[in-house]
Write a protein that holds these residues in place. Structure first.
Motif, short mmCIF file in Angstrom:
data_model
loop_
_atom_site.label_atom_id
_atom_site.label_comp_id
_atom_site.label_asym_id
_atom_site.label_seq_id
_atom_site.Cartn_x
_atom_site.Cartn_y
_atom_site.Cartn_z
N ILE A 112 0.84 -1.20 0.00
CA ILE A 112 0.00 0.00 0.00
C ILE A 112 0.88 1.26 0.00
N ASP A 113 1.94 1.25 0.79
CA ASP A 113 2.86 2.39 0.84
C ASP A 113 3.51 2.62 -0.53
N TRP A 114 3.88 1.52 -1.21
CA TRP A 114 4.48 1.63 -2.53
C TRP A 114 3.50 2.29 -3.50
N VAL A 115 2.25 1.84 -3.46
CA VAL A 115 1.22 2.42 -4.34
C VAL A 115 1.05 3.90 -4.04
N THR A 116 1.02 4.25 -2.76
CA THR A 116 0.85 5.65 -2.37
C THR A 116 1.97 6.53 -2.92
N VAL A 117 3.18 6.04 -2.86
CA VAL A 117 4.33 6.81 -3.33
C VAL A 117 4.38 6.86 -4.86
N ASN A 118 4.00 5.78 -5.52
CA ASN A 118 4.24 5.65 -6.96
C ASN A 118 3.00 5.78 -7.85
N TRP A 119 1.82 5.97 -7.27
CA TRP A 119 0.61 5.98 -8.07
C TRP A 119 0.63 7.05 -9.16
N GLU A 120 1.08 8.24 -8.82
CA GLU A 120 1.10 9.32 -9.81
C GLU A 120 2.00 8.96 -10.99
N GLU A 121 3.15 8.38 -10.72
CA GLU A 121 4.07 7.98 -11.79
C GLU A 121 3.45 6.88 -12.65
N VAL A 122 2.75 5.95 -12.04
CA VAL A 122 2.08 4.88 -12.78
C VAL A 122 1.01 5.46 -13.70
N THR A 123 0.20 6.37 -13.17
CA THR A 123 -0.87 6.95 -14.00
C THR A 123 -0.29 7.79 -15.14
N GLN A 124 0.84 8.45 -14.91
CA GLN A 124 1.50 9.20 -15.98
C GLN A 124 1.98 8.24 -17.07
N ALA A 125 2.56 7.13 -16.66
CA ALA A 125 3.04 6.12 -17.63
C ALA A 125 1.86 5.56 -18.42
N GLN A 126 0.73 5.35 -17.76
CA GLN A 126 -0.47 4.85 -18.45
C GLN A 126 -0.97 5.86 -19.47
N THR A 127 -0.96 7.13 -19.10
CA THR A 127 -1.41 8.19 -19.99
C THR A 127 -0.52 8.26 -21.23
N ILE A 128 0.78 8.19 -21.03
CA ILE A 128 1.72 8.21 -22.16
C ILE A 128 1.50 6.99 -23.05
N PHE A 129 1.38 5.83 -22.46
CA PHE A 129 1.16 4.60 -23.23
C PHE A 129 -0.13 4.70 -24.02
N ASP A 130 -1.21 5.13 -23.37
CA ASP A 130 -2.52 5.19 -24.02
C ASP A 130 -2.56 6.23 -25.14
N SER A 131 -1.72 7.25 -25.09
CA SER A 131 -1.73 8.30 -26.11
C SER A 131 -0.99 7.88 -27.37
N ARG A 132 -0.23 6.79 -27.31
CA ARG A 132 0.50 6.33 -28.49
C ARG A 132 -0.39 5.68 -29.50
#
Length: 132
Positions: A112-132
């Protein structure tokens, strides 16, 4: 024991660090399902790691009574929680983490702590991937 798919050079025992990788996969699938983590963490935050069904239902938004019942039953079967029925009218049922279940709190909280720290970076990576 080696993986018999296209990548025969991968030793699953080495990857998992345990003699039976299938057992690890099975237990991780159970513990890591949609509701088990939240249920174990909810029980850990409640008084004496115990709660009634209705309290658990309120503590986990979105869970149905059916899913809560199934998840509790599966966790009980795996020895992670105990179910205690009190001989009252109407009967009172409480659920409690076992020592085995409580031993999951630290690793789950780490996740849970890992998700809390990294969620924004994960969602940014998803946005970049989805825009390709």
């Amino acid at each position: 024991m080696e993986n018999n798919n296209e990548n025969n050079d991968i030793d699953l025992v080495f990857v998992c660090g345990y003699k039976d990788p299938a057992a690890i996969r099975e237990l991780l699938t159970k513990i890591g399902d949609r509701w088990s983590i939240l249920l174990i963490l909810s029980l850990s935050k409640l008084h004496q790691n115990r709660a009634r069904f209705s309290t658990l239902e309120k503590s986990i938004p979105g869970i149905s009574q059916r899913m809560l019942t199934l998840t509790l039953r599966n966790l009980e079967r795996d020895g992670l929680i105990l179910r205690e029925v009190f001989p009252e009218v109407p009967p009172r049922v409480e659920y409690e983490l076992t020592a085995l279940g409580a031993s999951l709190i630290t690793p789950l909280q780490g996740l849970i702590d890992w998700v809390t720290v990294n969620w924004e970076e994960v969602t940014q990576a998803q946005t970049i991937f989805d825009s390709r």
